[in-house]
Design a protein around this motif. Sequence first.
Motif: not given
Length: 754
Positions: A69-75, A89-93, A466-471
């Motif tokens: 139910x909660x979608x986590x991203x690594x920005x 440091x890990x950031x995201x939403x 899977x192909x987000x910039x960090x991933x």
Amino acid sequence: MPGHLTMPPAQKAASKAASKAASRAVAGSGVGPVAAVAAALLVLVACPTAPAAAAPVGTRSPTAAVTDPLAVSIASLDPSVVPTSGRVTITGTVTNTSDETWIDVKVYPVLPNGSLPMTTTAELEAAALAPPDLVIGERYLPISDDLGDLPPGGVAPYALRVPRSQLPDTEGVHWLGVHALGGSAEGRDAFSDGRARTFLPRVRGKKQVPTALVMQLRNRVQHASDGRVDRIDQWATTLGPEGRLHLLAEMGAAAGDRPVTWLVDPAVIGAVTDLVAGNPERLPPPTDQEGEPEGEEAEPSGSPSPTDGLSSPPVLADPVTGEPVDPSDPVTLAQLAVTGQDWLARLRTALSGKELLALPYGDVDASAASHLDPQTVVDAQTLSATEMAGLGLPAAPALASPSGYLHPDAIDSASPDTTLLVTSDAVSEVLGNRPGGPTSVVDVDGHEVVLSSAGAVAGGPGPDDRIAPVAFRQRILAEAAVRALGDREPLVVTIPTPWVTSEGSDFFSGLDADFVDLAPLSQVAADADERPLSSEDLAYPVFQQKFELDAANFTELDELVTTGSTLQQVLAEGPDVESEVRREAYAGVSYWQRPRAGEARASLARSAGWIRSTLGRITIDSPVSVTLSSATGQFPARLHNGLDRPVVVRVGAEATGGLTLELPDEVALAPGETTRLRLSATAAQGGSHTVRLFVSTVDGTPTGAATELPIRSNQVSQIIWIVIVAGGGLLFGAIGVRLFRRLRGARGRPPEAA
């Protein structure tokens, strides 16, 4: 609610036992992630009612449908590798994708906790495909970020700072994850309600791997029947602030002085250049000395324009209202011209000083052309070299498809100086994975073929993008890391055509790892050990064969090129129409036309029809019929130039019954000029003859305009004259004989009888 799991104490106890077994598969057994997945699945078989790997990290069964139910991203991930000191440091939403409010949401890092790292490409591939809830470590509870309550659709940023002391020191590629936990109407438990994970490499010492990053400047280029760039609404979008081509140029510029390599289709630059110039037609009206269009001769009433019924006008949306606007509106074109000019300037910055590889002009479907029309590839490559040199951006020839696959025929027919770039998937079944890393260059029947890593472009492990910039970046680093720990085989990564990022600076700076040696593709290929293969070893999937353009597309291309050459020959002066038509034709058989092959064929046919219609405005007229009073005679004809440009043409003729005609060598016509001709005809025999007069180029190629007339010759044949002469001779001979007899008879009578 769906995706949120609560369990009674008995099930939680069973789950804890199951998760410990699965955790051992990752954390301390040394079997790696492939075996870890298998171990987790075996645990499920032994304890089907308990989710595998529940206790250490609170994840669910790898076979259960995971709908967090909660979608986590690594920005962002800074630094992108395990540092020698400091912290990561890990950031995201976190986004609430459910229809209820989640209470007191907290975010925790998930650390490897002593698990063995990945050290081979096979392990990376298995990890990237592993179920989202595979045990990768444990939550580190002392570090968290409290996000409070999240309503449906709510989004909250998080930041986690993990000290170096909590990160592994073993060389290889480690897991790093993020878990979000919260409470709902069903209560609160220790199971994650959202998760994300990525790779974190650790390599010590000077173990550098030559790495080539290949960026691709490719885009669909379509032309209207009159030669203008079509679908300019799409160009306005892609060149706009959030458009792919805009972001691509920005990303390339963000690379700075890093040695990236570019695959370039010059047709894209050519199309934007045309848009900047106002998107002119193929044969724009000539201009006078003041630069204003000259007046054109009015078309006869009811006469169709060469473009009537051949093309629908492109549609451009107003950037403010979104309403369709007229693409010929000077304000609209002016806006697009400014956007295009800015893009060209930014692109030049991105390409300056970089290794450039030129694709065949228009991004020709080289795989299809290699067995349908090989000369097209050669001609398109020649045009690309000319165009790039004209831009001051010399480039070497290259063949590479957007999918990464090339037909063996394309490789076999390539020139020795052409860089051939294919996906490593094309040889994976033959070569497999070598210890420490796969081969990056193979020799296919004497042709050097560079292999781009299919694993790298597959991206990270998910469950987020899977192909987000960090991933994507972390997968590239991971692929380089396992090579650094192996035989240091070079790594080639072709960035997928659709992939761009607005965070180009972060993407490239994250690749500045000690074990990554960014280098031009040519240098990386030279450093690789070639493996010999035959063309039969090169995979070209059936779906690629079925997706190729067919012979009909190349037939339309040849027809368009031929008509364009004919138009060029009749023009006494003006633009290089033939080259322009070739540019349009090559773009019409592009890889980008594969999904719409029928539409591409129709577009090529419309363009050829436009040119034939234009040529048809140079007309020839003749009398309805002609009668020659003798064997040789003259008759009139009239040539008219309906174009607004001077032309030079010839009059050609085809006749029946032995009739021959004397024709002028060539005729020059000013714009709108009509000239009268006197043509001579000679008949070898009397009777009626059919004559077809047509307009042609100076070398005799018909332009299309023609007229037909009958010619009758009234000459008397030689046989008739012989009969007449012979008959006259007999007549006069008979008269002479009769006179002679009468005279002789008169002399022989007696006088009295006289």
